[in-house]
Design an enzyme around this catalytic site. Structure first.
Site, PDB file in Angstrom:
ATOM      1  N   HIS A 307       0.783  -1.214  -0.007  1.00  0.00           N
ATOM      2  CA  HIS A 307       0.149   0.074   0.112  1.00  0.00           C
ATOM      3  C   HIS A 307       0.771   1.089  -0.106  1.00  0.00           C
ATOM      4  O   HIS A 307       1.967   1.313   0.620  1.00  0.00           O
ATOM      5  CB  HIS A 307      -0.989  -0.161   1.284  1.00  0.00           C
ATOM      6  N   ASP A 364      -8.026  -5.279  -0.059  1.00  0.00           N
ATOM      7  CA  ASP A 364      -8.500  -6.150  -1.213  1.00  0.00           C
ATOM      8  C   ASP A 364      -8.105  -7.512  -1.088  1.00  0.00           C
ATOM      9  O   ASP A 364      -8.512  -8.328  -1.884  1.00  0.00           O
ATOM     10  CB  ASP A 364      -7.826  -5.586  -2.415  1.00  0.00           C
TER      11      ASP A 364
HETATM   12  N1  ACO Z   1       4.390  -7.673  -5.006  1.00  0.00           N
HETATM   13  C1  ACO Z   1       5.587  -7.576  -5.250  1.00  0.00           C
HETATM   14  N2  ACO Z   1       6.557  -6.628  -5.029  1.00  0.00           N
HETATM   15  C2  ACO Z   1       5.925  -5.478  -4.567  1.00  0.00           C
HETATM   16  C3  ACO Z   1       4.436  -5.194  -4.405  1.00  0.00           C
HETATM   17  C4  ACO Z   1       3.652  -6.323  -4.579  1.00  0.00           C
HETATM   18  N3  ACO Z   1       2.383  -6.473  -4.533  1.00  0.00           N
HETATM   19  N4  ACO Z   1       4.112  -4.144  -3.931  1.00  0.00           N
HETATM   20  C5  ACO Z   1       5.324  -3.434  -3.932  1.00  0.00           C
HETATM   21  N5  ACO Z   1       6.335  -4.078  -4.106  1.00  0.00           N
HETATM   22  C6  ACO Z   1       7.766  -3.600  -4.393  1.00  0.00           C
HETATM   23  C7  ACO Z   1       8.171  -2.843  -5.402  1.00  0.00           C
HETATM   24  O1  ACO Z   1       8.281  -3.435  -6.518  1.00  0.00           O
HETATM   25  C8  ACO Z   1       9.189  -1.973  -4.961  1.00  0.00           C
HETATM   26  O2  ACO Z   1      10.396  -2.805  -4.914  1.00  0.00           O
HETATM   27  P1  ACO Z   1      11.834  -2.202  -5.051  1.00  0.00           P
HETATM   28  O3  ACO Z   1      11.961  -1.288  -3.758  1.00  0.00           O
HETATM   29  O4  ACO Z   1      12.816  -3.252  -5.166  1.00  0.00           O
HETATM   30  O5  ACO Z   1      11.653  -1.363  -6.354  1.00  0.00           O
HETATM   31  C9  ACO Z   1       8.777  -1.780  -3.413  1.00  0.00           C
HETATM   32  O6  ACO Z   1       7.983  -3.030  -3.152  1.00  0.00           O
HETATM   33  C10 ACO Z   1       8.040  -0.522  -3.146  1.00  0.00           C
HETATM   34  O7  ACO Z   1       6.884  -0.520  -4.083  1.00  0.00           O
HETATM   35  P2  ACO Z   1       6.521   0.724  -4.697  1.00  0.00           P
HETATM   36  O8  ACO Z   1       5.798   0.102  -6.031  1.00  0.00           O
HETATM   37  O9  ACO Z   1       7.281   1.636  -4.767  1.00  0.00           O
HETATM   38  O10 ACO Z   1       5.033   1.080  -3.947  1.00  0.00           O
HETATM   39  P3  ACO Z   1       3.862   2.121  -4.274  1.00  0.00           P
HETATM   40  O11 ACO Z   1       3.405   2.900  -2.869  1.00  0.00           O
HETATM   41  O12 ACO Z   1       4.272   2.828  -5.340  1.00  0.00           O
HETATM   42  O13 ACO Z   1       2.771   1.221  -4.770  1.00  0.00           O
HETATM   43  C11 ACO Z   1       0.925  -0.466  -4.572  1.00  0.00           C
HETATM   44  C12 ACO Z   1       1.877   0.780  -3.850  1.00  0.00           C
HETATM   45  C13 ACO Z   1       0.359   0.191  -5.869  1.00  0.00           C
HETATM   46  C14 ACO Z   1      -0.256  -0.765  -3.752  1.00  0.00           C
HETATM   47  C15 ACO Z   1       1.728  -1.688  -4.941  1.00  0.00           C
HETATM   48  O14 ACO Z   1       2.225  -2.170  -3.523  1.00  0.00           O
HETATM   49  C16 ACO Z   1       1.058  -2.748  -5.495  1.00  0.00           C
HETATM   50  O15 ACO Z   1       1.050  -2.630  -6.874  1.00  0.00           O
HETATM   51  N6  ACO Z   1       0.311  -3.600  -4.895  1.00  0.00           N
HETATM   52  C17 ACO Z   1      -0.373  -4.622  -5.741  1.00  0.00           C
HETATM   53  C18 ACO Z   1      -1.636  -4.208  -6.051  1.00  0.00           C
HETATM   54  C19 ACO Z   1      -2.640  -4.035  -4.962  1.00  0.00           C
HETATM   55  O16 ACO Z   1      -2.836  -4.669  -3.991  1.00  0.00           O
HETATM   56  N7  ACO Z   1      -3.531  -2.544  -5.057  1.00  0.00           N
HETATM   57  C20 ACO Z   1      -4.392  -2.346  -3.907  1.00  0.00           C
HETATM   58  C21 ACO Z   1      -3.941  -1.154  -3.199  1.00  0.00           C
HETATM   59  S1  ACO Z   1      -5.026  -0.753  -1.893  1.00  0.00           S
HETATM   60  C22 ACO Z   1      -6.346  -0.150  -2.542  1.00  0.00           C
HETATM   61  O17 ACO Z   1      -6.372   0.400  -3.793  1.00  0.00           O
HETATM   62  C23 ACO Z   1      -7.626  -0.154  -1.648  1.00  0.00           C
END
Ligand code: ACO
Length: 429
Positions: A307, A364
């Site tokens: 998140h 979710d």
């Molecule tokens: N699976 C694997 N790796 C992940 C995930 C994941 N679900 N989420 C983040 N990471 C990793 C990223 O690749 C990044 O790695 P790095 O530092 O080596 O480059 C690190 O964790 C940080 O992630 P960011 O992408 O910078 O986090 P951001 O805050 O931009 O994104 C998000 C948050 C979009 C929710 C992301 O975690 C994601 O895509 N999760 C899966 C989709 C999801 O569940 N979305 C629902 C959000 S809640 C809602 O809308 C109610």
């Protein structure tokens, strides 16, 4: 004075920028005069450090896992309140007394039937249409039937418009499901409350009324309540941005539906089930998928994990996890996808990749499993989220519109494209 400003040392000159402190002691540097003073803007790709507004609606502390609507902890509201009471709280800022709640409920009942001519719009969509496409189009279309909306925001009419939108989004959602499955439309019943009425419109047949299990009503109402607001997420910021142009409430929230549709936002609950189905079909118990999710080249993510704001845990996930267990027990459902989900959760929570990046299950991760158990088809999951988020969008729209000082939202950018191009006629390219 020193405590009230931040000092910026730029090109040998010191600039003083005022500090803003929120009611929960959140701190910000007010850079509104920065460009005028320094000819510089701030750069914050993805807005992770940008406060786009002051708001009195929802407070989140992502590090501590706190979520409060109008100052009330989400845990307490989830236990004691209902989606409709919380909708009132979010939009009007206080818990309704009996008379206020009755008036609101009556307005919801009065406005629940969509204009008869709108039926033709539903028929125009192909059976393959995603219900989110139908939902956003139809919410926008509702405004065509209420010309007074085009006069702009009017506090005198707002109560009616807000109730109309909350009530009709539910009818539109159910109709879009029935239409896309070739099923006859089921009209709402005045005698039913908000959430059971939605279940009735989804699952009853003209010749066979659906018997609603109270456990199903409770779980779905909770899903709506937990999604009701989440401060400046992608869709809410979209609603505020569109609303800042003085677009009407229905146009602004239709834009919110579009923003919510994306798989990184509201589409994640659908993506969670699709991921679990994929894992199940491949015979994996989740281990292989976790390895793939850690590999940036695989194009996979562990959906329902991570998140932007919560870097400890998502308090909504804690509440909904219990509701998920309760509803599966009440409905006596044994879902192999739930076993895979539990396995993924345990494995990911002890895996250094996820631990170091503070990636925890979000709301979710569990809401999809509940909706699947209730019998809601996967393509409707994000629609359910949109129904739940509607009061939050309306509250944010109202806040933008009530604030006489709101300027149209208009961020700046740093241009990195080519410069000084000369036009080349097409036959010379
Ligand atoms: N699976 C694997 N790796 C992940 C995930 C994941 N679900 N989420 C983040 N990471 C990793 C990223 O690749 C990044 O790695 P790095 O530092 O080596 O480059 C690190 O964790 C940080 O992630 P960011 O992408 O910078 O986090 P951001 O805050 O931009 O994104 C998000 C948050 C979009 C929710 C992301 O975690 C994601 O895509 N999760 C899966 C989709 C999801 O569940 N979305 C629902 C959000 S809640 C809602 O809308 C109610």
């Amino acid at each position: 004075m020193a405590n009230n400003t931040a000092k910026l040392d730029l090109d040998g000159k010191i600039y003083e920028l005022p500090l803003i402190v929120g009611s929960e002691n959140e701190k910000a540097i007010d850079i509104a005069s920065l460009r005028a003073q320094t000819n510089h803007i701030t750069f914050d790709d993805g807005y992770g450090n940008t406060g786009s507004c002051k708001s009195e609606i929802t407070f989140i502390d992502g590090d501590l896992g706190i979520l409060r609507y109008r100052g009330y902890p989400i845990e307490e509201l989830a236990e004691k309140s209902s989606f409709i009471e919380v909708s009132y709280l979010l939009i009007w800022g206080h818990l309704p007394n009996k008379a206020e709640l009755t008036e609101f409920s009556n307005l919801l009942s009065q406005e629940q039937t969509i204009h008869a001519n709108m039926k033709h719009h539903f028929e125009g969509f192909p059976s393959t249409a995603h219900p989110m496409a139908i939902l956003s189009s139809m919410i926008n279309a509702v405004s065509a039937y209420y010309p007074e909306l085009l006069e702009g925001y009017n506090p005198a009419h707002f109560k009616l418009q807000a109730a109309r939108l909350i009530s009709q989004v539910r009818s539109i959602a159910a109709f879009s499901y029935r239409q896309s499955h070739g099923l006859p439309i089921i009209y709402p019943k005045k005698s039913l409350k908000y959430t059971p009425n939605f279940i009735h419109m989804m699952f009853s047949e003209p010749y066979d009324e659906f018997v609603i299990d109270p456990a199903v009503t409770k779980a779905l109402d909770l899903i709506f309540l937990l999604h009701a607001d989440h401060e400046q997420n992608c869709s809410t910021s979209t609603v505020r941005m569109v609303g800042s142009s003085r677009a009407n409430l229905f146009a602004s929230t239709a834009a919110g539906v579009c923003a919510l549709w994306g798989p990184l936002h509201g589409g994640a609950n659908q993506a969670v089930i699709e991921m679990l189905l994929e894992i199940h079909a491949s015979g994996d118990d989740g281990r292989k998928f976790i390895e793939a999710a850690k590999d940036k080249n695989s194009g996979k993510k562990l959906m329902g994990f991570g998140h932007r704001v919560y870097k400890n845990y998502d308090p909504r996930a804690m509440i909904i996890k219990k509701a998920c267990d309760d509803v599966l027990k009440a409905l006596k459902i044994n879902d192999p996808l739930l076993d895979i989900a539990k396995h993924l959760e345990t494995a990911a929570l002890s895996d250094p990749y996820f631990v170091e990046r503070k990636l925890y299950p979000n709301v979710d991760f569990y809401s999809g499993i509940i909706m699947r158990a209730i019998g809601i088809p996967v393509e409707m999951f994000t629609v359910i989220f949109a129904i739940g988020r509607m009061p939050g969008w309306i509250a944010n729209y109202k806040e933008v519109s009530d604030n006489q000082g709101t300027r149209i939202y208009r961020p700046r950018q740093i241009y990195t494209g080519p410069i000084n191009q000369k036009y080349i006629p097409i036959d010379q390219r």
